[in-house]
Design a protein around this motif. Structure first.
Motif, PDB file in Angstrom:
ATOM      1  N   THR A  30      44.051  33.778  40.344  1.00 33.26           N
ATOM      2  CA  THR A  30      45.379  33.912  39.759  1.00 33.26           C
ATOM      3  C   THR A  30      45.320  33.173  38.436  1.00 33.26           C
ATOM      4  N   THR A  77      44.528  43.315  43.378  1.00 34.45           N
ATOM      5  CA  THR A  77      45.019  43.047  44.733  1.00 34.45           C
ATOM      6  C   THR A  77      46.418  43.629  44.917  1.00 34.45           C
ATOM      7  N   ASN A  78      46.900  44.319  43.894  1.00 33.93           N
ATOM      8  CA  ASN A  78      48.226  44.921  43.966  1.00 33.93           C
ATOM      9  C   ASN A  78      48.200  46.275  43.262  1.00 33.93           C
ATOM     10  N   ALA A  79      49.345  46.839  42.978  1.00 30.47           N
ATOM     11  CA  ALA A  79      49.431  48.204  42.463  1.00 30.47           C
ATOM     12  C   ALA A  79      49.279  48.339  40.948  1.00 30.47           C
ATOM     13  N   ARG A 124      47.066  38.644  40.065  1.00 31.83           N
ATOM     14  CA  ARG A 124      46.126  38.227  41.116  1.00 31.83           C
ATOM     15  C   ARG A 124      45.038  39.294  41.187  1.00 31.83           C
TER      16      ARG A 124
END
Length: 132
Positions: A30, A77-79, A124
């Motif tokens: 992060t 780790t996300n969209a 992240r």
């Protein structure tokens, strides 16, 4: 004879590539924003902006202070689409990230270090890191 030498060179190159690949450790990163001082390692000493805070996995009871890691983004780790930028960044550990362990984070990069390898909108990312 020339074929044997070529084969030896090719095998050596493959071995070097495998060693480099195996040496990288996967993790999560992060980022945090300024001000970057004081830090757990160096108090009020300015260590620049290409720095990081260590999570419990690499903190080593302050042993990580001053260690340098080459970090490369390997995915999101996300969209957020296309979170990674090419290349890597070498950071120096200057601080401890006490909340990283509870979030599964290996290291908290400075905003500037994170931006060199990833889109800050991602927040992240998955990383590979190697101690240098």
């Amino acid at each position: 004879m020339a074929l044997a030498k070529s084969l030896v060179v090719v095998v050596a190159m493959v071995m070097v590539a495998l060693v480099s690949f195996v040496a990288a450790v996967p993790g999560i990163a992060t980022f945090y924003t300024p001000p970057y001082t004081p830090s757990s390692c160096f108090g009020f000493e300015d260590r620049g902006v290409i720095i990081a805070a260590a999570g419990d996995g690499i903190w080593d009871n302050r042993g990580a202070c001053g260690r340098r890691y080459r970090v490369r983004c390997t995915g999101g780790t996300n969209a957020v689409p296309n979170p990674c930028r090419s290349g890597s960044v070498t950071v120096t550990i200057v601080d401890y990230c006490p909340g990283c362990a509870s979030r599964g984070v290996t290291m908290d990069l400075s905003q500037e270090a994170f931006a060199r390898i990833a889109n800050p909108d991602a927040g992240r990312i998955r990383i590979d890191y190697t101690r240098v």
